[in-house]
Write an enzyme that holds these catalytic residues in place. Structure first.
Site, short mmCIF file in Angstrom:
data_model
loop_
_atom_site.label_atom_id
_atom_site.label_comp_id
_atom_site.label_asym_id
_atom_site.label_seq_id
_atom_site.Cartn_x
_atom_site.Cartn_y
_atom_site.Cartn_z
N ARG A 48 0.76 -1.29 -0.11
CA ARG A 48 -0.06 0.06 0.03
C ARG A 48 0.89 1.36 0.03
NH1 ARG A 48 -1.70 1.72 4.65
NH2 ARG A 48 -1.94 -0.42 5.54
N TYR A 55 -14.80 18.73 -16.42
CA TYR A 55 -15.53 17.31 -16.34
C TYR A 55 -16.42 17.49 -14.96
CZ TYR A 55 -15.78 12.46 -15.21
OH TYR A 55 -16.39 11.27 -15.03
N ASP A 81 -5.91 19.86 -15.36
CA ASP A 81 -6.25 18.64 -15.80
C ASP A 81 -5.66 18.25 -17.11
OD1 ASP A 81 -7.64 16.15 -16.71
OD2 ASP A 81 -9.15 16.31 -15.29
N LYS A 121 -8.20 7.16 -20.16
CA LYS A 121 -8.49 7.81 -21.33
C LYS A 121 -7.20 7.36 -22.47
CE LYS A 121 -12.08 9.52 -19.81
NZ LYS A 121 -12.05 9.37 -18.58
C1 LIG Z 1 -11.09 15.62 -18.08
C2 LIG Z 1 -11.32 14.42 -16.98
N1 LIG Z 1 -10.84 14.50 -15.75
C3 LIG Z 1 -11.19 13.55 -15.18
C4 LIG Z 1 -11.74 12.44 -15.35
C5 LIG Z 1 -12.10 11.37 -14.50
O1 LIG Z 1 -11.13 10.25 -14.54
P1 LIG Z 1 -11.55 8.62 -14.14
O2 LIG Z 1 -13.08 8.22 -15.15
O3 LIG Z 1 -10.38 7.82 -14.58
O4 LIG Z 1 -12.02 8.68 -12.92
C6 LIG Z 1 -12.28 12.33 -16.53
C7 LIG Z 1 -13.22 11.24 -16.91
O5 LIG Z 1 -14.08 11.34 -17.96
C8 LIG Z 1 -12.15 13.41 -17.53
O6 LIG Z 1 -12.81 13.37 -18.75
#
Ligand SMILES: Cc1ncc(COP(=O)(O)O)c(C=O)c1O
Length: 355
Positions: free
Chosen positions: A43, A95, A159, A184
Protein backbone atom coordinates in the site's frame (compact mmCIF):
# COMPACT_ATOMS: atom_id res chain seq x y z
CA UNK A 1 15.72 8.21 -20.09
CA UNK A 2 17.55 11.08 -21.86
CA UNK A 3 15.12 13.98 -22.39
CA UNK A 4 16.55 14.75 -25.86
CA UNK A 5 15.07 11.56 -27.30
CA UNK A 6 11.82 11.89 -29.24
CA UNK A 7 8.50 11.20 -27.52
CA UNK A 8 7.94 7.99 -29.49
CA UNK A 9 11.29 6.60 -28.38
CA UNK A 10 10.72 7.72 -24.81
CA UNK A 11 7.36 5.99 -24.42
CA UNK A 12 8.51 2.80 -26.19
CA UNK A 13 11.49 2.60 -23.82
CA UNK A 14 9.62 3.78 -20.73
CA UNK A 15 9.42 0.21 -19.53
CA UNK A 16 12.69 -1.50 -20.27
CA UNK A 17 14.31 -4.60 -18.80
CA UNK A 18 18.00 -5.43 -18.47
CA UNK A 19 19.56 -8.28 -20.49
CA UNK A 20 17.81 -11.50 -19.52
CA UNK A 21 14.70 -9.64 -18.25
CA UNK A 22 11.40 -9.36 -20.09
CA UNK A 23 11.23 -6.25 -22.32
CA UNK A 24 8.57 -4.57 -20.25
CA UNK A 25 8.38 -4.27 -16.46
CA UNK A 26 6.10 -7.03 -15.20
CA UNK A 27 3.35 -6.59 -12.58
CA UNK A 28 4.58 -7.49 -9.10
CA UNK A 29 1.81 -9.17 -7.13
CA UNK A 30 3.02 -8.66 -3.59
CA UNK A 31 1.46 -7.17 -0.47
CA UNK A 32 4.34 -7.82 1.93
CA UNK A 33 8.06 -7.83 1.13
CA UNK A 34 11.10 -9.33 2.83
CA UNK A 35 12.25 -6.35 4.88
CA UNK A 36 15.56 -4.69 4.15
CA UNK A 37 14.98 -3.59 0.54
CA UNK A 38 13.20 -0.61 -1.00
CA UNK A 39 9.68 -1.98 -0.44
CA UNK A 40 8.02 -3.19 2.75
CA UNK A 41 4.24 -3.15 2.17
CA UNK A 42 2.30 -2.86 -1.09
CA UNK A 43 0.00 0.00 0.00
CA UNK A 44 2.98 2.34 0.56
CA UNK A 45 4.87 1.61 -2.65
CA UNK A 46 5.83 -1.15 -5.05
CA UNK A 47 7.96 -1.74 -8.16
CA UNK A 48 5.00 -1.69 -10.59
CA UNK A 49 3.90 1.77 -9.49
CA UNK A 50 7.47 3.01 -9.59
CA UNK A 51 7.90 1.90 -13.21
CA UNK A 52 4.86 3.90 -14.34
CA UNK A 53 5.52 6.84 -11.99
CA UNK A 54 9.07 7.14 -13.32
CA UNK A 55 7.83 7.02 -16.91
CA UNK A 56 5.04 9.60 -16.48
CA UNK A 57 7.11 11.80 -14.17
CA UNK A 58 9.97 11.87 -16.66
CA UNK A 59 7.64 12.86 -19.52
CA UNK A 60 5.93 15.57 -17.46
CA UNK A 61 9.00 16.86 -15.64
CA UNK A 62 7.87 16.28 -12.05
CA UNK A 63 7.20 13.71 -9.38
CA UNK A 64 4.33 11.39 -10.29
CA UNK A 65 1.95 9.62 -7.90
CA UNK A 66 -0.40 7.05 -9.46
CA UNK A 67 -4.03 6.45 -8.49
CA UNK A 68 -6.70 3.86 -9.32
CA UNK A 69 -8.74 6.40 -11.37
CA UNK A 70 -8.66 10.00 -12.53
CA UNK A 71 -11.22 10.91 -9.86
CA UNK A 72 -9.09 9.28 -7.15
CA UNK A 73 -6.17 11.44 -8.31
CA UNK A 74 -8.24 14.65 -8.44
CA UNK A 75 -10.10 14.11 -5.17
CA UNK A 76 -6.91 13.21 -3.28
CA UNK A 77 -5.15 16.29 -4.63
CA UNK A 78 -8.06 18.55 -3.70
CA UNK A 79 -8.34 17.11 -0.19
CA UNK A 80 -4.60 17.47 0.30
CA UNK A 81 -4.28 21.06 -0.90
CA UNK A 82 -7.56 22.61 0.25
CA UNK A 83 -8.76 23.28 3.79
CA UNK A 84 -12.22 24.33 4.97
CA UNK A 85 -13.07 27.84 3.79
CA UNK A 86 -10.39 27.96 1.08
CA UNK A 87 -11.27 29.24 -2.39
CA UNK A 88 -10.82 27.10 -5.48
CA UNK A 89 -11.06 28.61 -8.99
CA UNK A 90 -12.31 26.38 -11.83
CA UNK A 91 -13.08 27.20 -15.46
CA UNK A 92 -16.71 27.27 -16.55
CA UNK A 93 -16.31 24.14 -18.68
CA UNK A 94 -14.89 21.00 -17.10
CA UNK A 95 -15.41 17.37 -16.20
CA UNK A 96 -18.79 17.16 -14.44
CA UNK A 97 -17.71 14.90 -11.57
CA UNK A 98 -14.84 17.22 -10.62
CA UNK A 99 -17.43 20.00 -10.42
CA UNK A 100 -19.76 17.80 -8.35
CA UNK A 101 -16.90 16.82 -6.03
CA UNK A 102 -15.88 20.42 -5.33
CA UNK A 103 -19.51 21.50 -4.89
CA UNK A 104 -19.70 19.01 -2.00
CA UNK A 105 -16.46 20.18 -0.36
CA UNK A 106 -16.48 22.83 2.33
CA UNK A 107 -14.72 25.36 0.06
CA UNK A 108 -15.72 28.41 -1.98
CA UNK A 109 -15.80 27.81 -5.72
CA UNK A 110 -14.98 30.68 -8.09
CA UNK A 111 -15.99 29.94 -11.68
CA UNK A 112 -13.98 31.69 -14.42
CA UNK A 113 -14.61 31.70 -18.19
CA UNK A 114 -12.57 28.86 -19.72
CA UNK A 115 -10.96 30.94 -22.45
CA UNK A 116 -10.78 34.15 -20.37
CA UNK A 117 -10.86 37.02 -19.63
CA UNK A 118 -9.64 35.86 -16.23
CA UNK A 119 -10.30 37.74 -12.97
CA UNK A 120 -7.73 38.35 -10.24
CA UNK A 121 -7.05 35.26 -8.17
CA UNK A 122 -6.58 37.27 -4.97
CA UNK A 123 -7.65 35.06 -2.04
CA UNK A 124 -7.63 31.88 -4.15
CA UNK A 125 -5.69 28.85 -2.83
CA UNK A 126 -5.83 26.66 -5.94
CA UNK A 127 -6.72 27.21 -9.61
CA UNK A 128 -7.73 23.94 -11.28
CA UNK A 129 -7.82 24.18 -15.07
CA UNK A 130 -8.84 21.65 -17.62
CA UNK A 131 -7.44 22.29 -21.07
CA UNK A 132 -8.59 21.43 -23.68
CA UNK A 133 -11.78 21.49 -21.63
CA UNK A 134 -14.34 18.79 -21.52
CA UNK A 135 -16.69 18.68 -23.39
CA UNK A 136 -16.46 22.21 -24.93
CA UNK A 137 -12.82 21.84 -26.10
CA UNK A 138 -11.98 25.42 -25.25
CA UNK A 139 -8.40 26.12 -24.26
CA UNK A 140 -7.00 27.99 -21.23
CA UNK A 141 -3.71 29.84 -21.56
CA UNK A 142 -1.63 27.90 -18.99
CA UNK A 143 1.38 30.26 -18.96
CA UNK A 144 -0.81 33.35 -18.46
CA UNK A 145 -2.82 31.67 -15.73
CA UNK A 146 0.33 30.44 -13.99
CA UNK A 147 1.61 34.03 -13.75
CA UNK A 148 -1.75 35.27 -12.46
CA UNK A 149 -2.18 32.42 -9.98
CA UNK A 150 1.34 32.80 -8.60
CA UNK A 151 1.00 36.59 -8.33
CA UNK A 152 -1.96 35.96 -6.02
CA UNK A 153 -0.14 33.24 -4.05
CA UNK A 154 -2.28 30.46 -5.53
CA UNK A 155 -1.19 27.09 -6.88
CA UNK A 156 -2.05 26.15 -10.46
CA UNK A 157 -3.16 22.60 -11.32
CA UNK A 158 -4.04 21.43 -14.84
CA UNK A 159 -6.23 18.46 -15.74
CA UNK A 160 -4.21 17.20 -18.70
CA UNK A 161 -6.45 14.24 -19.57
CA UNK A 162 -7.48 15.35 -23.05
CA UNK A 163 -4.00 16.54 -24.06
CA UNK A 164 -2.00 13.59 -22.57
CA UNK A 165 1.64 13.88 -21.36
CA UNK A 166 2.80 13.88 -24.99
CA UNK A 167 0.37 16.60 -26.06
CA UNK A 168 1.06 19.14 -23.32
CA UNK A 169 3.55 19.69 -20.51
CA UNK A 170 1.85 22.02 -18.04
CA UNK A 171 4.76 22.06 -15.57
CA UNK A 172 7.05 23.46 -18.29
CA UNK A 173 4.44 26.19 -18.89
CA UNK A 174 4.53 27.22 -15.24
CA UNK A 175 1.84 25.05 -13.64
CA UNK A 176 2.56 23.45 -10.26
CA UNK A 177 0.54 20.27 -10.65
CA UNK A 178 -0.80 17.98 -13.38
CA UNK A 179 -3.77 15.70 -12.76
CA UNK A 180 -5.08 13.23 -15.31
CA UNK A 181 -7.36 10.35 -16.03
CA UNK A 182 -5.18 7.75 -17.73
CA UNK A 183 -8.33 5.72 -18.31
CA UNK A 184 -8.43 7.67 -21.56
CA UNK A 185 -5.55 7.91 -24.07
CA UNK A 186 -2.63 6.93 -21.83
CA UNK A 187 -3.89 3.41 -21.09
CA UNK A 188 -5.73 3.73 -24.37
CA UNK A 189 -7.51 0.40 -24.80
CA UNK A 190 -10.73 0.99 -22.81
CA UNK A 191 -9.83 -1.85 -20.47
CA UNK A 192 -8.68 -0.14 -17.27
CA UNK A 193 -9.39 2.85 -15.02
CA UNK A 194 -6.32 4.78 -13.95
CA UNK A 195 -5.11 8.24 -12.91
CA UNK A 196 -2.10 10.19 -11.70
CA UNK A 197 -0.90 13.46 -10.19
CA UNK A 198 2.49 14.91 -11.15
CA UNK A 199 3.89 17.68 -8.99
CA UNK A 200 6.75 20.13 -9.36
CA UNK A 201 7.24 20.39 -5.61
CA UNK A 202 8.72 17.34 -3.85
CA UNK A 203 7.24 18.27 -0.46
CA UNK A 204 3.71 18.51 -1.86
CA UNK A 205 4.30 15.27 -3.81
CA UNK A 206 5.20 13.56 -0.52
CA UNK A 207 1.95 14.82 1.04
CA UNK A 208 -0.09 13.47 -1.90
CA UNK A 209 1.77 10.16 -1.66
CA UNK A 210 1.12 9.96 2.09
CA UNK A 211 -2.56 10.73 1.49
CA UNK A 212 -2.73 7.76 -0.87
CA UNK A 213 -1.09 5.49 1.71
CA UNK A 214 -3.43 6.66 4.48
CA UNK A 215 -6.53 6.61 2.31
CA UNK A 216 -5.74 3.10 1.14
CA UNK A 217 -7.47 3.45 -2.23
CA UNK A 218 -4.57 2.29 -4.36
CA UNK A 219 -4.11 0.99 -7.92
CA UNK A 220 -3.63 -2.75 -8.35
CA UNK A 221 -0.43 -4.01 -9.98
CA UNK A 222 -2.22 -5.52 -12.95
CA UNK A 223 -4.07 -2.26 -13.74
CA UNK A 224 -0.82 -0.33 -13.32
CA UNK A 225 0.92 -2.69 -15.70
CA UNK A 226 -1.89 -2.32 -18.27
CA UNK A 227 -1.52 1.47 -18.13
CA UNK A 228 2.27 1.17 -18.50
CA UNK A 229 1.87 -1.17 -21.45
CA UNK A 230 -0.60 1.26 -23.03
CA UNK A 231 1.78 4.20 -22.57
CA UNK A 232 4.30 2.45 -24.85
CA UNK A 233 2.08 2.99 -27.91
CA UNK A 234 0.69 6.42 -26.99
CA UNK A 235 2.76 8.22 -29.61
CA UNK A 236 1.53 5.93 -32.41
CA UNK A 237 -2.09 6.01 -31.30
CA UNK A 238 -2.17 9.79 -30.90
CA UNK A 239 -0.76 10.22 -34.40
CA UNK A 240 -3.55 8.16 -35.98
CA UNK A 241 -6.23 9.67 -33.74
CA UNK A 242 -5.20 13.21 -34.65
CA UNK A 243 -5.07 12.30 -38.34
CA UNK A 244 -8.57 10.85 -38.07
CA UNK A 245 -9.87 13.86 -36.13
CA UNK A 246 -8.49 16.21 -38.79
CA UNK A 247 -10.21 14.19 -41.51
CA UNK A 248 -13.54 14.03 -39.65
CA UNK A 249 -13.26 17.77 -38.95
CA UNK A 250 -12.71 18.42 -42.67
CA UNK A 251 -15.73 16.25 -43.50
CA UNK A 252 -18.02 18.00 -41.00
CA UNK A 253 -16.87 21.57 -41.59
CA UNK A 254 -19.78 23.73 -42.74
CA UNK A 255 -22.18 20.79 -42.39
CA UNK A 256 -22.78 20.57 -38.62
CA UNK A 257 -23.19 23.22 -35.94
CA UNK A 258 -20.77 23.87 -33.08
CA UNK A 259 -17.83 22.02 -34.61
CA UNK A 260 -14.75 22.29 -32.35
CA UNK A 261 -11.29 20.78 -32.63
CA UNK A 262 -8.42 22.85 -31.21
CA UNK A 263 -6.11 21.42 -33.91
CA UNK A 264 -8.00 23.13 -36.74
CA UNK A 265 -6.46 26.49 -37.76
CA UNK A 266 -9.94 28.05 -37.94
CA UNK A 267 -10.92 26.91 -34.43
CA UNK A 268 -11.24 29.78 -31.89
CA UNK A 269 -8.85 27.91 -29.55
CA UNK A 270 -6.21 27.19 -32.21
CA UNK A 271 -3.79 30.05 -31.52
CA UNK A 272 -3.39 29.35 -27.82
CA UNK A 273 -3.54 25.58 -28.40
CA UNK A 274 -0.82 25.69 -31.05
CA UNK A 275 1.35 27.79 -28.76
CA UNK A 276 1.14 25.58 -25.70
CA UNK A 277 0.36 22.10 -27.02
CA UNK A 278 3.04 19.88 -28.48
CA UNK A 279 0.55 18.02 -30.66
CA UNK A 280 -3.18 17.58 -31.10
CA UNK A 281 -5.37 14.60 -30.36
CA UNK A 282 -8.47 12.80 -31.53
CA UNK A 283 -11.22 14.50 -29.51
CA UNK A 284 -13.66 16.81 -31.26
CA UNK A 285 -17.14 18.14 -30.54
CA UNK A 286 -20.12 18.95 -32.73
CA UNK A 287 -23.87 19.41 -32.46
CA UNK A 288 -26.61 17.48 -34.17
CA UNK A 289 -30.18 18.78 -34.21
CA UNK A 290 -31.59 16.73 -31.32
CA UNK A 291 -31.47 13.46 -29.38
CA UNK A 292 -33.09 11.54 -32.26
CA UNK A 293 -30.46 12.77 -34.73
CA UNK A 294 -27.66 11.51 -32.46
CA UNK A 295 -29.42 8.17 -32.04
CA UNK A 296 -29.85 7.87 -35.79
CA UNK A 297 -26.16 8.70 -36.36
CA UNK A 298 -25.10 6.00 -33.90
CA UNK A 299 -27.54 3.44 -35.29
CA UNK A 300 -26.30 3.99 -38.86
CA UNK A 301 -22.59 3.96 -37.98
CA UNK A 302 -20.73 0.66 -38.04
CA UNK A 303 -17.46 2.00 -36.60
CA UNK A 304 -18.52 4.59 -34.00
CA UNK A 305 -19.78 3.22 -30.67
CA UNK A 306 -21.81 5.10 -28.07
CA UNK A 307 -19.52 5.26 -25.05
CA UNK A 308 -18.80 7.73 -22.29
CA UNK A 309 -15.04 7.85 -22.48
CA UNK A 310 -12.52 9.03 -25.04
CA UNK A 311 -8.96 8.52 -26.22
CA UNK A 312 -9.30 4.76 -26.83
CA UNK A 313 -8.43 2.62 -29.84
CA UNK A 314 -12.04 2.58 -31.04
CA UNK A 315 -13.92 5.62 -32.30
CA UNK A 316 -16.66 6.59 -29.85
CA UNK A 317 -19.33 9.24 -29.52
CA UNK A 318 -20.94 10.55 -26.35
CA UNK A 319 -24.08 12.71 -26.14
CA UNK A 320 -22.99 14.71 -23.14
CA UNK A 321 -26.39 16.13 -22.13
CA UNK A 322 -27.45 12.64 -21.01
CA UNK A 323 -24.88 12.94 -18.20
CA UNK A 324 -26.15 16.34 -17.12
CA UNK A 325 -23.53 18.56 -18.80
CA UNK A 326 -25.07 22.01 -19.40
CA UNK A 327 -24.85 21.64 -23.21
CA UNK A 328 -27.38 21.32 -26.08
CA UNK A 329 -29.21 17.96 -26.23
CA UNK A 330 -27.56 17.09 -29.56
CA UNK A 331 -23.95 17.93 -28.56
CA UNK A 332 -21.65 15.00 -29.34
CA UNK A 333 -18.14 14.55 -28.01
CA UNK A 334 -16.47 12.47 -30.68
CA UNK A 335 -13.30 10.53 -30.01
CA UNK A 336 -11.52 9.48 -33.17
CA UNK A 337 -9.95 6.06 -32.74
CA UNK A 338 -7.22 4.28 -34.65
CA UNK A 339 -9.28 2.94 -37.56
CA UNK A 340 -8.07 3.58 -41.12
CA UNK A 341 -8.86 7.20 -41.90
CA UNK A 342 -10.61 6.35 -45.16
CA UNK A 343 -12.91 3.84 -43.43
CA UNK A 344 -13.78 6.17 -40.57
CA UNK A 345 -14.55 9.13 -42.84
CA UNK A 346 -16.73 6.94 -45.10
CA UNK A 347 -18.58 5.55 -42.08
CA UNK A 348 -19.24 8.94 -40.43
CA UNK A 349 -20.26 10.42 -43.77
CA UNK A 350 -22.76 7.61 -44.36
CA UNK A 351 -24.05 7.68 -40.76
CA UNK A 352 -24.75 11.42 -40.97
CA UNK A 353 -26.30 11.14 -44.44
CA UNK A 354 -23.63 13.39 -45.97
CA UNK A 355 -23.11 11.34 -49.11
C1 LIG B 1 -11.10 15.54 -18.03
C2 LIG B 1 -11.37 14.41 -17.10
N1 LIG B 1 -10.83 14.42 -15.89
C3 LIG B 1 -11.05 13.41 -15.02
C4 LIG B 1 -11.87 12.35 -15.33
C5 LIG B 1 -12.10 11.26 -14.33
O1 LIG B 1 -11.34 10.14 -14.63
P1 LIG B 1 -11.73 8.64 -14.25
O2 LIG B 1 -12.97 8.30 -15.02
O3 LIG B 1 -10.53 7.85 -14.64
O4 LIG B 1 -11.98 8.61 -12.77
C6 LIG B 1 -12.44 12.28 -16.60
C7 LIG B 1 -13.30 11.13 -16.96
O5 LIG B 1 -14.01 11.17 -17.94
C8 LIG B 1 -12.20 13.34 -17.50
O6 LIG B 1 -12.76 13.35 -18.72
Amino acid sequence: MTPELGDGTRVVHSSQGAPGDPFGAQPVFASAYHLGGQDYYGRAGNPTWRALENALGSLEGGECVVFPSGMAAISTLLRTVLSTGDTLAVPSDGYFLTRKFVSEMDVNVLEVPTAGPYPSFEGVRLVLLETPSNPGLDVCDIAELAVRAHAAGALLAVDNTTATPLGQRPLELGADIVVASDTKAVAGHSDVLFGHVTLADAELAARVRDARTLNGAIPGPFETWLALRGLGTLDLRLARQAENAAAVHALLKGRVAGLRWPGAPDDPAYLVAAQQMRRFNGVLTFELRDVASVEQFLARSKLVSAATSFGGLHSTADRRAQFGDPVPEGLVRFSAGCEDTRDLVADVSHALGLN
